[in-house]
Design an enzyme around this catalytic site. Sequence first.
Site, PDB file in Angstrom:
ATOM      1  N   ALA A   1       0.836  -1.205   0.000  1.00 24.77           N
ATOM      2  CA  ALA A   1       0.000   0.000   0.000  1.00 24.77           C
ATOM      3  C   ALA A   1       0.869   1.252   0.000  1.00 24.77           C
ATOM      4  CB  ALA A   1      -0.936  -0.006   1.205  1.00 24.77           C
TER       5      ALA A   1
ATOM      6  N   LEU B   1       2.214   1.749  -3.375  1.00 25.52           N
ATOM      7  CA  LEU B   1       1.163   2.210  -4.279  1.00 25.52           C
ATOM      8  C   LEU B   1       0.944   3.708  -4.124  1.00 25.52           C
ATOM      9  CD1 LEU B   1      -1.275   1.917  -6.211  1.00 25.52           C
ATOM     10  CD2 LEU B   1      -2.635   1.287  -4.196  1.00 25.52           C
ATOM     11  N   TYR B   2       0.783   4.178  -2.896  1.00 24.03           N
ATOM     12  CA  TYR B   2       0.518   5.605  -2.678  1.00 24.03           C
ATOM     13  C   TYR B   2       1.670   6.463  -3.192  1.00 24.03           C
ATOM     14  CZ  TYR B   2      -2.898   3.503   0.499  1.00 24.03           C
ATOM     15  OH  TYR B   2      -3.896   2.745   1.033  1.00 24.03           O
ATOM     16  N   ALA B   3       2.894   6.043  -2.930  1.00 26.84           N
ATOM     17  CA  ALA B   3       4.049   6.807  -3.423  1.00 26.84           C
ATOM     18  C   ALA B   3       4.060   6.844  -4.948  1.00 26.84           C
ATOM     19  CB  ALA B   3       5.342   6.207  -2.884  1.00 26.84           C
TER      20      ALA B   3
END
Length: 191
Positions: free
Chosen positions: A152, A155-157
């Site tokens: 996660a 993914l956000y980065a």
Amino acid sequence: MIEFRGAGPAEFAERLDTVIGIYTAAMRPPAEQIAGRTTIMRNHGTYPYFQCYFAELHDSLRTASPLVVGFAYGFRGAPGQWWHEVVLRALRERAGDEAAEAWMGHAFELAEIHVHPDYQGKGIGRAMITTLCAGRPERTAVLSTHDRPTAARHLYASMGFTDLLTGFVFPGGHEAYAIAARPLPLPPPSA
């Protein structure tokens, strides 16, 4: 085939057992935390500008309703909301009033984004975030995630979320979180 379908607060509340099932499979929280998490999620559905999407699996072998394999929801952050208040205060202390207002002053708070483990790694989480944030009028999107090298967090980065706070422990908690944010709108999926 995975399709994303929007759901309002009433349907979200009706399908809370499904939501909690996916959350539990994805996060594996201690059993004693489930009742509290259910209450928190039910309360989130009452927040202003609440928006939810379900990731549904449609296939020719399913004769009943589609299988929900993920969900994502958020709402506009506002004074009086616990997470908003805690993060805003911490950001003011660490980065100053101007930075806190820039990130949190008109923010869409991505409260929960979860995909059942059997369906992770297929782009569903990214697509849900993109779908959830599409057309939002807020200036920024903010979220919290475990402050360790998880899928996660990666993914956000990769979607342009930057850390505002790291090693952050919520009051009464013990796990370290990262608070991450990015300006809205998100780029189109092909970007």
